[in-house]
Design an enzyme around this catalytic site. Structure first.
Site, PDB file in Angstrom:
ATOM      1  N   ARG A  50      -1.048  -0.525  -8.953  1.00  0.00           N
ATOM      2  CA  ARG A  50      -2.353  -0.226  -8.389  1.00  0.00           C
ATOM      3  C   ARG A  50      -2.319   1.388  -8.397  1.00  0.00           C
ATOM      4  O   ARG A  50      -1.547   1.882  -7.993  1.00  0.00           O
ATOM      5  CB  ARG A  50      -2.797  -0.723  -6.928  1.00  0.00           C
ATOM      6  N   ASP A  74       0.892  -1.102   0.123  1.00  0.00           N
ATOM      7  CA  ASP A  74      -0.130  -0.119  -0.056  1.00  0.00           C
ATOM      8  C   ASP A  74       0.887   1.297   0.107  1.00  0.00           C
ATOM      9  O   ASP A  74       1.953   1.252   0.220  1.00  0.00           O
ATOM     10  CB  ASP A  74      -0.978   0.090   1.266  1.00  0.00           C
TER      11      ASP A  74
HETATM   12  C1  LIG Z   1      -8.713  -1.223  -4.067  1.00  0.00           C
HETATM   13  C2  LIG Z   1      -8.292  -0.060  -3.199  1.00  0.00           C
HETATM   14  C3  LIG Z   1      -6.964   0.287  -2.783  1.00  0.00           C
HETATM   15  C4  LIG Z   1      -6.589   1.662  -2.386  1.00  0.00           C
HETATM   16  N1  LIG Z   1      -5.352   1.631  -1.889  1.00  0.00           N
HETATM   17  C5  LIG Z   1      -4.881   2.926  -1.488  1.00  0.00           C
HETATM   18  C6  LIG Z   1      -3.504   3.020  -1.070  1.00  0.00           C
HETATM   19  O1  LIG Z   1      -2.755   2.136  -0.995  1.00  0.00           O
HETATM   20  N2  LIG Z   1      -3.200   4.592  -0.807  1.00  0.00           N
HETATM   21  C7  LIG Z   1      -4.062   5.237  -0.819  1.00  0.00           C
HETATM   22  O2  LIG Z   1      -3.575   6.595  -0.525  1.00  0.00           O
HETATM   23  N3  LIG Z   1      -5.223   5.105  -1.191  1.00  0.00           N
HETATM   24  C8  LIG Z   1      -5.815   4.169  -1.438  1.00  0.00           C
HETATM   25  N4  LIG Z   1      -7.095   3.885  -1.929  1.00  0.00           N
HETATM   26  C9  LIG Z   1      -7.915   5.057  -1.623  1.00  0.00           C
HETATM   27  C10 LIG Z   1      -8.014   5.875  -2.872  1.00  0.00           C
HETATM   28  O3  LIG Z   1      -7.026   6.568  -2.811  1.00  0.00           O
HETATM   29  C11 LIG Z   1      -9.167   6.931  -2.591  1.00  0.00           C
HETATM   30  O4  LIG Z   1      -9.155   7.569  -1.546  1.00  0.00           O
HETATM   31  C12 LIG Z   1     -10.708   6.147  -2.627  1.00  0.00           C
HETATM   32  O5  LIG Z   1     -10.770   5.074  -3.348  1.00  0.00           O
HETATM   33  C13 LIG Z   1     -11.893   6.892  -3.154  1.00  0.00           C
HETATM   34  O6  LIG Z   1     -11.376   7.524  -4.598  1.00  0.00           O
HETATM   35  P1  LIG Z   1     -12.344   7.078  -5.758  1.00  0.00           P
HETATM   36  O7  LIG Z   1     -11.288   6.981  -6.826  1.00  0.00           O
HETATM   37  O8  LIG Z   1     -13.097   5.840  -5.503  1.00  0.00           O
HETATM   38  O9  LIG Z   1     -13.229   8.050  -6.092  1.00  0.00           O
HETATM   39  P2  LIG Z   1     -13.759   9.732  -5.510  1.00  0.00           P
HETATM   40  O10 LIG Z   1     -13.114  10.780  -5.988  1.00  0.00           O
HETATM   41  O11 LIG Z   1     -13.866   9.460  -3.898  1.00  0.00           O
HETATM   42  O12 LIG Z   1     -15.254   9.508  -5.678  1.00  0.00           O
HETATM   43  C14 LIG Z   1     -15.636   9.610  -7.276  1.00  0.00           C
HETATM   44  C15 LIG Z   1     -17.176   9.116  -7.647  1.00  0.00           C
HETATM   45  O13 LIG Z   1     -17.172   7.505  -7.136  1.00  0.00           O
HETATM   46  C16 LIG Z   1     -18.413   7.259  -6.829  1.00  0.00           C
HETATM   47  N5  LIG Z   1     -18.341   6.871  -5.193  1.00  0.00           N
HETATM   48  C17 LIG Z   1     -17.229   6.757  -4.399  1.00  0.00           C
HETATM   49  N6  LIG Z   1     -17.182   6.512  -3.251  1.00  0.00           N
HETATM   50  C18 LIG Z   1     -18.686   5.990  -3.311  1.00  0.00           C
HETATM   51  C19 LIG Z   1     -19.460   5.154  -2.526  1.00  0.00           C
HETATM   52  N7  LIG Z   1     -18.885   4.813  -1.563  1.00  0.00           N
HETATM   53  N8  LIG Z   1     -20.839   4.833  -3.027  1.00  0.00           N
HETATM   54  C20 LIG Z   1     -21.178   5.089  -4.170  1.00  0.00           C
HETATM   55  N9  LIG Z   1     -20.425   5.805  -5.201  1.00  0.00           N
HETATM   56  C21 LIG Z   1     -19.299   6.180  -4.616  1.00  0.00           C
HETATM   57  C22 LIG Z   1     -19.080   8.630  -6.810  1.00  0.00           C
HETATM   58  O14 LIG Z   1     -19.864   8.625  -7.958  1.00  0.00           O
HETATM   59  C23 LIG Z   1     -18.269   9.642  -6.525  1.00  0.00           C
HETATM   60  O15 LIG Z   1     -18.566  10.906  -7.235  1.00  0.00           O
HETATM   61  C24 LIG Z   1      -7.532   2.564  -2.317  1.00  0.00           C
HETATM   62  C25 LIG Z   1      -8.617   2.473  -3.018  1.00  0.00           C
HETATM   63  C26 LIG Z   1      -9.264   1.173  -3.423  1.00  0.00           C
HETATM   64  C27 LIG Z   1     -10.690   1.107  -4.244  1.00  0.00           C
END
Ligand SMILES: Cc1cc2nc3c(=O)[nH]c(=O)nc-3n(C[C@H](O)[C@H](O)[C@H](O)COP(=O)(O)OP(=O)(O)OC[C@H]3O[C@@H](n4cnc5c(N)ncnc54)[C@H](O)[C@@H]3O)c2cc1C
Length: 309
Positions: free
Chosen positions: A185, A135
């Site tokens: 990732r 991560d």
């Molecule tokens: C598998 C995985 C591993 C990760 N690993 C790391 C890591 O190692 N380090 C790190 O800093 N971050 C990590 N993250 C977190 C990541 O950086 C984001 O903070 C998080 O995924 C939110 O960003 P987003 O791309 O989903 O979109 P966002 O910009 O949060 O959301 C965009 C759109 O996605 C949809 N959406 C988002 N959340 C929801 C919800 N709960 N329900 C319905 N619709 C929703 C909505 O339409 C929203 O407008 C990880 C995320 C994932 C999925």
């Protein structure tokens, strides 16, 4: 607007004590964290695998400044990997590891200790037939984590990396890591970062995410598209087609409990989909980052507090 204060609280030990002592409904934590013990994590993995989903498991904990705690985290990963192997789930599930949970921030030789600990986890993963992804945490640790990644990849080239599109440096990091056999990732990034190193406007982060996706999809590595954002998922699919990628040469990743219907829809459409499944007692920092991402979740949190079920 609420993101920054919630992320500040995520790092506050005082807030952690307060929130952890609240009469929280089990459902608020369980929505994002399906259990605290190895057997619960294995059970949740089996259910997801039964639905055709892949899994990456995270034993919760971070920012360890205590050697015994780092050792306990390594032991938990070794136990988990053995249990996944015994349950016949090692082909469906890998593990995600935060280097800060296995000693990276310890004052004397922390990074070396974390690398040695990560190596033990990689060995155990290989023994049962699966892999490890490192991560990515806050920007002060990125160089250290990429150094550990390079060292591990000497012996374990299958080790996955994570890059965060909100950092200015990430497009260039993507170019370096988009090579044959390299699992990367791409996420947007979950920490509260200063404008000196990160894009702070949502639109800028999204544009950077697309630029990074273009590099990874056009490269010869294995992109892991970690987002719930429907626009990013659509763009990633289109870029994969444009790059002539076949299903299985990349995957989508989402968090446990977030857009589960979309996870299944993509899997049914023939995509590889991996669910990030956190488990363990130390759910506080993880839960606060999920709340910061989606303030609508605050209402869910508040309702759960009131219901005390
Ligand atoms: C598998 C995985 C591993 C990760 N690993 C790391 C890591 O190692 N380090 C790190 O800093 N971050 C990590 N993250 C977190 C990541 O950086 C984001 O903070 C998080 O995924 C939110 O960003 P987003 O791309 O989903 O979109 P966002 O910009 O949060 O959301 C965009 C759109 O996605 C949809 N959406 C988002 N959340 C929801 C919800 N709960 N329900 C319905 N619709 C929703 C909505 O339409 C929203 O407008 C990880 C995320 C994932 C999925």
């Amino acid at each position: 607007m609420l993101r920054q204060p919630i992320l500040l609280l995520a790092r506050s030990a005082q807030a952690e004590r307060l929130v952890s002592s609240l009469p929280l409904s089990r459902s608020v934590v369980r929505r994002f964290v399906p259990g605290t013990q190895t057997d619960e994590a294995v059970r949740a993995t089996r259910e997801l695998a039964g639905d055709g989903l892949l899994v990456t498991l995270d034993h919760l904990g971070e920012d360890t400044l205590d050697r015994a705690q780092a050792d306990a985290t390594v032991a938990a990963y070794l136990e988990l990997l053995e249990a996944l192997g015994a349950a016949g789930l090692a082909r469906s599930a890998e593990v995600s590891v935060k280097l800060s949970a296995i000693g990276q921030a310890l004052p004397d030789g922390g990074p070396d200790l974390a690398t040695a600990n990560a190596r033990r986890i990689c060995e155990a993963a290989r023994t049962v037939g699966t892999t490890v992804t490192l991560d990515m945490e806050d920007h002060t640790t990125v160089d250290l984590t990429l150094t550990t990644l390079r060292e591990l990849r000497h012996d374990f080239p299958e080790t996955g990396a994570v890059l965060q599109a909100y950092l200015h440096r990430t497009e260039s990091d993507c170019r370096e890591l988009a090579h044959e056999g390299s699992r990367v990732r791409l996420c947007k990034g979950a920490y509260d970062e200063p404008a000196s190193v990160a894009f702070t406007e949502r639109e800028e982060v999204d544009k950077s995410y697309v630029r990074c996706l273009k590099v990874l999809m056009a490269g010869s590595g294995y992109p892991m598209v970690a987002t719930h954002d429907p626009r990013m998922i659509k763009i990633a699919s289109a870029l994969a087609v444009r790059a002539g990628r076949v299903p299985g040469s990349h995957e989508f990743q989402m968090l446990y409990g977030v857009r589960p219907d979309e996870q299944r829809r993509l899997a049914e459409a023939g995509e590889q989909v991996r669910v990030y499944l956190p488990y363990g007692e130390q759910w506080y920092g993880y839960l606060m980052r999920r709340l910061a991402e989606r303030p609508q979740n605050l209402a869910f949190f508040a309702r759960a507090l009131v219901s005390r079920s």
